[in-house]
Design a protein around this motif. Sequence first.
Motif, PDB file in Angstrom:
ATOM      1  N   ASP A   1       0.281   7.250   8.319  1.00 10.47           N
ATOM      2  CA  ASP A   1      -0.125   5.961   7.993  1.00 10.47           C
ATOM      3  C   ASP A   1       0.759   5.047   7.395  1.00 10.47           C
ATOM      4  O   ASP A   1       0.881   3.484   7.665  1.00 10.47           O
ATOM      5  CB  ASP A   1      -1.440   5.744   7.249  1.00 10.47           C
ATOM      6  N   ASP A   2       1.553   5.640   6.259  1.00 10.31           N
ATOM      7  CA  ASP A   2       2.506   4.646   5.308  1.00 10.31           C
ATOM      8  C   ASP A   2       3.712   4.182   6.233  1.00 10.31           C
ATOM      9  O   ASP A   2       4.013   3.136   6.063  1.00 10.31           O
ATOM     10  CB  ASP A   2       2.914   5.452   4.505  1.00 10.31           C
TER      11      ASP A   2
ATOM     12  N   LEU B   1      -3.929   0.030  12.198  1.00  5.79           N
ATOM     13  CA  LEU B   1      -4.183   0.563  10.951  1.00  5.79           C
ATOM     14  C   LEU B   1      -5.688  -0.089  10.696  1.00  5.79           C
ATOM     15  O   LEU B   1      -6.404   1.001  10.127  1.00  5.79           O
ATOM     16  CB  LEU B   1      -3.179  -0.289  10.027  1.00  5.79           C
ATOM     17  N   ILE B   2      -6.192  -1.227  11.340  1.00  4.24           N
ATOM     18  CA  ILE B   2      -7.557  -1.541  11.114  1.00  4.24           C
ATOM     19  C   ILE B   2      -8.437  -0.756  11.622  1.00  4.24           C
ATOM     20  O   ILE B   2      -9.693  -0.163  11.301  1.00  4.24           O
ATOM     21  CB  ILE B   2      -7.683  -2.937  11.263  1.00  4.24           C
TER      22      ILE B   2
ATOM     23  N   THR C   1      -0.077   5.797   0.456  1.00  2.45           N
ATOM     24  CA  THR C   1      -1.084   7.040   0.496  1.00  2.45           C
ATOM     25  C   THR C   1      -0.188   8.339  -0.020  1.00  2.45           C
ATOM     26  O   THR C   1      -1.007   9.051  -0.409  1.00  2.45           O
ATOM     27  CB  THR C   1      -1.646   7.324   1.435  1.00  2.45           C
TER      28      THR C   1
ATOM     29  N   ALA D   1      -4.346  -4.360   5.346  1.00  2.31           N
ATOM     30  CA  ALA D   1      -3.918  -4.637   6.727  1.00  2.31           C
ATOM     31  C   ALA D   1      -4.543  -5.747   7.261  1.00  2.31           C
ATOM     32  O   ALA D   1      -4.057  -6.744   8.184  1.00  2.31           O
ATOM     33  CB  ALA D   1      -4.670  -3.297   7.544  1.00  2.31           C
TER      34      ALA D   1
ATOM     35  N   ASP E   1     -11.998  -0.832   6.628  1.00  3.39           N
ATOM     36  CA  ASP E   1     -12.199  -1.806   5.448  1.00  3.39           C
ATOM     37  C   ASP E   1     -10.529  -1.804   4.473  1.00  3.39           C
ATOM     38  O   ASP E   1     -10.689  -1.876   3.342  1.00  3.39           O
ATOM     39  CB  ASP E   1     -13.006  -0.993   4.532  1.00  3.39           C
ATOM     40  N   ASP E   2      -9.545  -1.851   5.430  1.00  2.00           N
ATOM     41  CA  ASP E   2      -8.321  -1.811   4.704  1.00  2.00           C
ATOM     42  C   ASP E   2      -8.066  -3.243   4.315  1.00  2.00           C
ATOM     43  O   ASP E   2      -7.440  -4.170   5.261  1.00  2.00           O
ATOM     44  CB  ASP E   2      -7.428  -1.401   5.615  1.00  2.00           C
TER      45      ASP E   2
ATOM     46  N   TRP F   1      -0.848  -3.608  12.927  1.00  2.00           N
ATOM     47  CA  TRP F   1      -1.957  -3.967  12.085  1.00  2.00           C
ATOM     48  C   TRP F   1      -3.224  -3.443  12.722  1.00  2.00           C
ATOM     49  O   TRP F   1      -4.019  -2.999  11.954  1.00  2.00           O
ATOM     50  CB  TRP F   1      -1.707  -5.201  11.426  1.00  2.00           C
TER      51      TRP F   1
ATOM     52  N   PHE G   1       2.482   1.221   8.370  1.00  4.08           N
ATOM     53  CA  PHE G   1       2.341   0.140   7.280  1.00  4.08           C
ATOM     54  C   PHE G   1       3.744  -0.552   7.479  1.00  4.08           C
ATOM     55  O   PHE G   1       3.751  -1.593   7.470  1.00  4.08           O
ATOM     56  CB  PHE G   1       1.685   0.636   6.138  1.00  4.08           C
TER      57      PHE G   1
ATOM     58  N   ARG H   1       0.823  -1.198   0.049  1.00  2.52           N
ATOM     59  CA  ARG H   1       0.034  -0.042   0.030  1.00  2.52           C
ATOM     60  C   ARG H   1       0.890   1.159  -0.093  1.00  2.52           C
ATOM     61  O   ARG H   1       1.943   1.139   0.329  1.00  2.52           O
ATOM     62  CB  ARG H   1      -0.851   0.134   1.149  1.00  2.52           C
TER      63      ARG H   1
ATOM     64  N   TYR I   1      -8.727   2.423   9.410  1.00  2.02           N
ATOM     65  CA  TYR I   1      -9.277   2.072   8.272  1.00  2.02           C
ATOM     66  C   TYR I   1      -9.972   0.676   8.052  1.00  2.02           C
ATOM     67  O   TYR I   1      -9.423  -0.447   8.036  1.00  2.02           O
ATOM     68  CB  TYR I   1      -8.360   2.135   7.143  1.00  2.02           C
TER      69      TYR I   1
END
Length: 693
Positions: free
Chosen positions: A475-476, A501-502, A8, A511, A507-508, A498, A479, A6, A505
């Motif tokens: 966020d990157d 991150l979830i 962004t 992740a 619906d990632d 992780w 990740f 991923r 987001y």
Amino acid sequence: MDHPKRITGILFAALVLLLAGLLFLGEHAPARSQGPTPAFQAIASISSNAGSANVRSGPSLDAAIIGNLQNDTQVYILDLNPTDGWYRVRIPDGQEGWIFGQLLRILPTPTPEPPTATPTQTATPTPIPATPTPTATLQGKGAQSHLERARTFIGQRAFAPALADLDAALGLDPSLDDARLSRALVYLWMGDEDAALADLENAPDSARLHSLLAILYARRGYPDLALAEAEMALAQADPGLNLDAVDPLVQYGYGEALAAQGDYARAAEVYARAVEGDPTNGEYHLAHGVALAQQFRENEATAALERGALYAPGDPLTHVRIGKALTHMNAPDKAIPYFNQALILDPQSFDAYLGRGDAHYSLGWYADALADYEAARSLDPDSALPSLAMGRIYADPNFEEGTFRDRYLTAIQYFDEAIRLDPQSGEALFWRGMAHEGLGNYDQALDDYFQATQRDPEATLTYFDAIFTEDNSNDDALFYRALSYTNLERYDESIADWTELIRRYPDDFAAYTNRGVAYAWKEMHELAIADYTRAIELGGDSSAIPWNNRGAEYHETEREQEALSDLNRALRINPDYALAYLNRAYVHIALENTDAAFDDLASAIDHDPALADAFFQRAVLFSEQGQYSAAIQDLDSAIALDPQDADFYYERALLFHQMKDDTRACADIRIAGALGNADIPRQPAAWEASCTG
């Protein structure tokens, strides 16, 4: 397991913060000056009858005094054409000023290529006193006399005369094992590992042999094997493990193994014992100093390093190691004179140019750094390190030469060259990703960051953790830090990242898939399956990765038909997916479909010839069918691809035993045991036990 990627497009914003805090992996850099700095033309040292010299703001006695330097302090001459007898110089703290020429002794400045013409200079360089040639007296004419003199030379790191004496000793007495082992040690210190190994293969079993093998493995990047050999050496040298009574070489080998493990505190203690046992050996002092430097114990490290230089004054690498250690301890101004001395001793020293370039860069002296890196690059065109270093300068926002875009395009060219020369360089991939992101090439940046975490997760963890620490909304960075944790087998930290991150987001897809990978490695199979299922719900057939990974988990939980269904789906989505072929082969083996398993293993190897596990599993099938030669061939391939996997050696040992070649079988058993993670039975067969005695 496999990972999706991923980005962004916000990592690049943290580049200035990253460069402000990091210069080299794991090191904190001092503040650097802004803007380009002129390169020097010569090096000089203060030589005044008064013991010191004033530095003035202009070429006149009327100019203000901006500093005072003691005799022997080195300065850079920025212009060899004096103004009214005054030279414009840069002094160790980075200031530029003027010193009267009669108070300077200009040193010879080496160049990587012989000059085509002698430049015209108004001042004649005064040669520095030559470093004394190492000497030792030969007592007698026998082999033992040559060995004793060689040991004196070895302590001085005077390798050429040491080798001459050791060759003479072995010529007079080929059975003199101490001479053979000493020669192997010299070869190791010279970097000729193949020559060292040839001597070690002809030496009888002893504590010193295992110590030298520990040193060899440490240098080849096998820390676990190094530690196993070092511990065997200690056990043979003194079964009671009274470390103070052990041979200094055995202590040194143990220190090398600990340093390879990154345990510099214990390594420093062990090196100190080696120094006590042989205080005239310059290498032991240097190793002790480097281990102290890794802990930023500057005063102790400097003292140990200077003692090393005292015992080995004519060895340029000694001065390089001291310079590197001082640079690591954020003292690049103190490091530069050592690199200069190394270059006076050896004008063709790649390591000295590279190290001095690092010191110049950490001071913000970009033109000097680039000149040094270019010199190193011309001396060793096959090394990726100078290209990586030059690219890093052009990617540095503090470097203000040319336009922003041109600098990043130049940086990418250097990073491309570094990756071509060293395809496993995670650091070059990371920095190229930064440069691509700065230019808006987000797809290329994404791929570079991802590849970097796979090839060098420790390096990328350092970078991404620094970015996230400065900006925890990035966020990157979160990740790629999580991905680095996974690849370093730090699964709890990975799962925590992780999960965060979830939370951000829900619906990632990536992740969920990557958290499933971490759960799978922790053998938390149902949690892994749940995450893969959620990823499939979010992504459908957009990626084969969660289908492959869930199929692998179904196989782990003996749900073979569900596994087969998922893996078939993965291969319909991506018919070139080597890992899915391998996982489906495991399922076919469980279902006793041997022919189908062979077909899938062949497909896995065809699509990814670097997939060591595919060669290993096919070797197991060949072995079960009695095709031992084919099995050995596949195991050889697996070991060449992954020499750290103990199971490969253990399986090959079993095959050699079946073929009644117990010499090679025992050699593999010992390697598997040293690696320490082989699936070896708790009660080994009698022949296996005899291998380890």
